[in-house]
Each structure stands twice: as C-alpha cells, then as structure tokens.
Scaffold this motif. Structure first.
Motif, PDB file in Angstrom:
ATOM      1  N   GLY A   1       0.827  -1.208   0.000  1.00 54.89           N
ATOM      2  CA  GLY A   1       0.000   0.000   0.000  1.00 54.89           C
ATOM      3  C   GLY A   1       0.858   1.254   0.000  1.00 54.89           C
ATOM      4  O   GLY A   1       0.596   2.204  -0.741  1.00 54.89           O
ATOM      5  N   MET A   2       1.924   1.252   0.833  1.00 49.51           N
ATOM      6  CA  MET A   2       2.809   2.417   0.861  1.00 49.51           C
ATOM      7  C   MET A   2       3.443   2.631  -0.501  1.00 49.51           C
ATOM      8  O   MET A   2       3.565   3.759  -0.988  1.00 49.51           O
ATOM      9  N   ALA A   3       3.843   1.517  -1.148  1.00 52.18           N
ATOM     10  CA  ALA A   3       4.468   1.626  -2.465  1.00 52.18           C
ATOM     11  C   ALA A   3       3.469   2.174  -3.490  1.00 52.18           C
ATOM     12  O   ALA A   3       3.822   3.028  -4.313  1.00 52.18           O
ATOM     13  N   ILE A   4       2.214   1.703  -3.427  1.00 54.25           N
ATOM     14  CA  ILE A   4       1.208   2.188  -4.382  1.00 54.25           C
ATOM     15  C   ILE A   4       1.041   3.694  -4.226  1.00 54.25           C
ATOM     16  O   ILE A   4       0.993   4.437  -5.204  1.00 54.25           O
ATOM     17  N   HIS A   5       0.991   4.157  -2.980  1.00 51.27           N
ATOM     18  CA  HIS A   5       0.829   5.593  -2.793  1.00 51.27           C
ATOM     19  C   HIS A   5       2.055   6.350  -3.261  1.00 51.27           C
ATOM     20  O   HIS A   5       1.972   7.332  -3.982  1.00 51.27           O
ATOM     21  N   ARG A   6       3.223   5.836  -2.862  1.00 51.52           N
ATOM     22  CA  ARG A   6       4.469   6.538  -3.151  1.00 51.52           C
ATOM     23  C   ARG A   6       4.721   6.645  -4.658  1.00 51.52           C
ATOM     24  O   ARG A   6       5.088   7.689  -5.163  1.00 51.52           O
TER      25      ARG A   6
END
Lengths: 290, 325
Positions: free
Chosen positions: A78-83
């Motif tokens: 999820g963090m990667a998708i946002h980033r």
C-alpha cells in the motif's frame, strides 16, 4: 416469526458485519486523510483472500495465522502504491483520482483473473466443520475466530489512532490538512502510512473472510459496493461511523435475507445507502463530512 | 448547427465503406467501434461536458437493451423501432434517477449512481416475469424488412453497420450541437464551479437532469443496438459495473468533453483490445485498466484532447517555442 431465528440471524449478521466494518475502516481512514475514494480497495481484500488461500494450499499455513504474513506485506504494498502511483495523481483532483483507482481496480482484478482463473474456490478448515451451539444458536467457528481477530485488530487500530503521535498526526490531517502542516505534521508521510494502513486493513479483512466466503478474482466488485454503503452509512471519514455502519449492514442483510427475500438482500443495503446519501449525507450519526 | 458540411461528408464517407468490399470481420470490428463510440459519447455528454461522473450508465444501457428485447419478443415490435423506444425508455428512467442523484455532488454523485445501477441489475436478475431473470432473452430470427423493394439480408453485416453509423453520428452530432449551444455554456459553468453557476442564475438541477436525459437516450439507443446486433441480452451482459467502467474509459482515454474523443477512444481501445486478446491472449480489461491509469497520469486531456491542443495551439505560443527552444 420465532425469537430463535431472529437472534440467530442477528448474531450471524453482527459477526459478518464486524468484518465488513474492518474493510470500511480502511477505506474511511484513507478518505479522511487524502480525500481519495479508493475504488481498488475491494481488490486489496481480494488479494488478502487469495493470500490466505495460497498460504493454506501451498504451505499448509493456517489461514488465520497467515495474517501475520499478509498484513505487513500489504502494508508495504500500500505504501508503495501511494508513493509511486497515487501521489502524482492526487493533485489532479478528486475525480481524476477516483478514475485512476478505478483503472487500478480493473487492472488488479483482471491480472488476478488471468493468473488464477475465474474458478470459485473455498478454504476448508479442519476445525470449521461443526458449528458451536451456545444457547441453541449455531455459530460457524471460522466466522467466530474471524470476529475475535477483527475485534483485536480494530481495538489495536483505535489505540494507535488515539494514543500514538503518528495516530494523532493522522487524525489531525484528517480534520484539517492545512492546520496540520502548520503544526509541523509531515502530511506526505502521514498520507503514505495511512494508505499502507488502509491497504493492510483491507487485506487483513480478506484473510479473515476467506474461510467464510467463496473466493474468486472479481469478488472485489461485490465488496467495494458494500464498502461504500458502510462508509456512507457511518459518514465518510469517520472511523467509529464505519464500524457501526459495517455491523449495521451485516445485520440488515442478515435480517433482510430471513424476513424479506434472500434474492433482494443486497438491494435492501442499496436502498438504505441511497436513503442515507440523500437525507443524511454526513452519515446516520452525522459525524462525517459531506 | 455550426458546421453541417463536414458532418454530412463524414457520415456519407462512412456509409460508403461497405461498397469498398471489406470482409465481414472488418465490418464487425467497425460495428463494435461505432457501438462503443455511441456508448462512450453518451457518457461523455454528462461526464465530459457537465463534469458529472456516473458509474452507473450500464443501467441505462440495460434499460434500452431490455426494452428492445421485450418489445420484440413479447409484443412483436421490430427491434429497429425497439431501439428508439429503448432510448426513450432510458431517458424516462433517467428522470427520477437524476432528480434523486443530482442532489449530491462530486464523488457522492458517483457513488449514488453506482448504487442505482446495482439496484437495476438486481431487478433485471430477479424480476423474472418481465426480464427472464439470469437466463435473459435470445432473438432467434429477426423480422423481415423491405426498404424500397429490397429485402434486407440479416445474415450480412452491412445493415448493422449502417445502423451503427447512424447511431454514432446521432451521438457525436448531438454532442457537437450541445457544445455550441447555450446549454453547453451552462454545462461548462457547472463543470468548472457549480456554486458559481448557481449564483449567476443557472437552474443547475434542471440543466443536469436535461443533460442526463440526453445522455440516457443515447445510452438506451446503444443498448438497443446491442440487443439488435448480438441478439442476446442478460443481466451480466448489459447491467454490470464493468460496462459502466468501459463507457467511462472510452470517453476518458479519447478526451473528456471533446466531440471526437469517444470515437478516438473507442477506436483505440477496440483495436488494441483485439490485438491484445488475439496476440497475447490477455483479457482486454487488463489493458483497459492500464491505459486508464497511463492516460490520467500522463495525458489527462485524453488522446483527442492532446492532438486537438497541439493542432490549435495559438501562433504566438508556437513562435515562443520556436524562439525560446
């Protein structure tokens, strides 16, 4: 109408509702901080469900135990998708972001369809065959375990949001992003963490739901619509609202299936949804933002 | 009409295509492109011109398709009249939907339309005496039609192609007409700032309801054509969320709020979807999702919007680029 049936459907509705609530909380937290309605949220639940399935069929991992593996993994995802994906689109406005997550949702669901095929799968648990019967009410064991774990996770999340600095930063950003920036909150970091958190919650709910539902790659479509019902019932952006909305939807569906018609049970949820959207757009508790 | 001549020429040219003797596969692909153009343009009128993002347009397509089917199979009314009736029925159904959902704005409107579409799908699935439930409707034989002494051959693709050209033309010409009218100016005002539009005296709800009815009419026509051409309709084919999304994608990829956008989007997506499916064996929805994300990220004005902007760039700007490097 007898009281036994009533209590039975009330209980099973509330148990399923607790899992709906978890999915709803994930969506509502993300909306609160970023004003994003994440249409790909249902696909995150789907990934959690398939995680539990493959954990069991490939490594003989107990589905509930695999929570410890998939929740952190999806937090990172999820963090990667946002980033890497969402952060560049969010400044383009609410509707662009909505459509972008719609694209993401189609992409994830259809890649899953390609890789795992559209077959309906189920997870069978060695300890799930016989329901337990306290006071003559049948309760499916997998659902009960899922309920207890959902309770634990939701309580932990609540404590995190209320008691830790990062949790306070998340709530502050959700209330007023500009004021939060002025108070020295790193809003970018908050957004990344929140999206990770929302994704992890969705996946965790998927893992918990997996033993109780059929799983197939496009199940997210069904869940995301339920999820909208839940967060709108509770008021978009409100965590307690989403919890109440989830339990309420579970109970309404379960009672509706018994007393109205099982074919139209989903329809009842939608009518409730439209009614709330139209007359109480800030949610039935009036705590969300419209 | 501001520019009738180019439209007449384009439609005439499109109608001449069957005389060039294309194979039936080529005609089939062209028919698909034109059908998707109609559906994309239907969504574009509301979503692109007025900025009201609907996730429930499949419901209107479904109403059109089911009306066509029910009129033919239960009352014997030929599907080409059924298509028109389907458009009218969709426009009629859209009125209460509009009056309800337009009380909401932005993402809330989108969510409400999604719920309405799900309710329509459930009705199509469960109201068996009217809709045949999950089984759906199948047309085994189309009624004979004589045009000027010619018996129309329903085994050939040509009559469907002609119908598809006329539908797509109706959709695009009406978009162009609205864009150039006073109504179009109201829609732009609403899209850019609804409060401001209301403040200068635009009856925003009325304008939006009219536009939704226009959009619904086109979507219903497209749905009727779907029933007419594929001769099969069930809730999964015409009422699912996927269809709503495909309509959004075509308008978005082609260029939101542009006249030619849906044609470009439909051509691009249909053509590449055929290639992806044929050559790579991938589901075309994977490709839809991916192109949607790429377009929003790198080209939010869509393919047609980008090309249009490059072609009509003011001279001064071009000179600046030339001078400044």
């Amino acid at each position: 109408m007898n009281i036994q049936t009533f209590v039975q459907s009330l209980v099973s509705g509330a148990l399923t509702g607790s899992l709906y609530a978890m999915i709803g909380v994930g969506l509502t937290v993300v909306f609160g901080v970023m004003r994003i309605i994440n249409l790909a949220h249902g696909e995150m639940v789907m990934l959690g469900m398939f995680g539990a399935y493959w954990g069991q069929s490939l490594w003989r991992l107990d589905p509930f135990l695999s929570l410890l593996l998939w929740a952190p993994l999806m937090f990172g995802a999820g963090m990667a998708i946002h980033r890497f994906l969402l952060r560049r689109v969010v400044p383009g406005g609410e509707l662009n972001t909505l459509l972008y997550t719609a694209g993401l949702s189609l992409l994830v669901a259809n890649v899953a369809l390609l890789v795992w095929s559209g077959d309906y799968r189920t997870i069978t648990l060695s300890y799930g065959a016989e329901p337990i019967r306290p006071l003559g009410i049948a309760i499916a064991v997998p659902l009960l375990v899922a309920f207890v774990l959902a309770l634990v996770i939701t309580t932990a999340l609540w404590t995190f949001l209320m008691r830790t600095d990062l949790g306070r930063a998340i709530r502050a950003t959700s209330q007023n992003a500009e004021a939060a920036i002025l108070m020295g909150v790193d809003v970018e970091r908050v957004a990344v963490v929140t999206f990770g958190l929302g994704t992890a919650l969705a996946a965790a709910a998927g893992v918990l739901l997996a033993p109780s539902l059929y799983l197939y790659p496009t199940v997210g479509e069904l869940l995301i619509v339920k999820c909208f019902v839940i967060v709108v019932l509770g008021g978009l952006g409100s965590v307690p609202g989403a919890i109440a909305g989830g339990v309420l939807l579970g109970v309404v569906e379960s009672l509706g299936a018994v007393y109205v018609s099982s074919t139209y049970k989903d329809g009842i949820g939608f009518l409730l949804f439209l009614g709330v959207l139209l007359y109480r757009p800030s949610g039935i508790f009036g705590v969300g933002r419209s | 009409m501001r520019r009738a001549a180019p439209w007449v020429a384009a439609i005439a040219a499109a109608l001449l295509v069957p005389f060039a003797g294309p194979g039936s596969f080529v005609l089939h692909v062209l028919i698909l492109v034109l059908m998707w153009t109609t559906l994309g343009a239907a969504w574009n009128v509301l979503g692109g011109l007025a900025g009201q993002v609907s996730f429930g347009h499949a419901a209107l397509v479904g109403v059109g398709a089911y009306t066509t089917m029910i009129l033919y199979l239960k009352l014997g009314i030929a599907p080409w009249w059924g298509m028109l009736a389907g458009g009218a029925a969709a426009a009629l159904v859209s009125l209460p939907i509009g009056l309800l959902c337009f009380r909401l704005r932005g993402p809330y409107f989108s969510l409400a339309t999604l719920a309405v579409a799900e309710i329509v799908r459930l009705v199509a699935l469960n109201f068996e005496s009217l809709t045949n439930g999950p089984v759906g409707f199948l047309i085994t034989a189309l009624p004979p039609l004589h045009l000027g002494g010619w018996a129309v051959n329903w085994e050939s693709k040509t009559p469907f192609y002609v119908a598809a050209v006329l539908l797509a033309a109706a959709a695009l010409v009406s978009t162009d007409w609205v864009k150039g009218s006073r109504l179009g100016a109201y829609l732009v005002a609403i899209r850019e700032d609804e409060d401001a539009a209301e403040a200068v005296g635009i009856d925003t709800v009325r304008v939006k309801v009219i536009t939704l009815a226009h959009s619904a009419f086109l979507a219903g026509l497209g749905g009727g054509f779907y029933a007419f051409y594929f001769r099969y309709v069930d809730p999964d084919a015409v009422c699912n969320i996927g269809l709503s999304m495909e309509m959004v994608f075509i308008a978005m990829v082609g260029g939101l709020g542009t006249v030619g956008g849906p044609l470009v989007g439909a051509t691009f997506l249909t053509a590449v979807a055929e290639v992806v499916r044929g050559q790579l064996g991938l589901g075309h929805l994977v490709f839809y999702g991916l192109s949607m994300m790429l377009v929003i990220r790198f080209m939010p004005e869509g393919i047609w919007g980008r090309v249009h902007r490059l072609l009509t760039r003011p001279r001064g700007a071009a000179a600046d680029v030339a001078l400044g490097g």
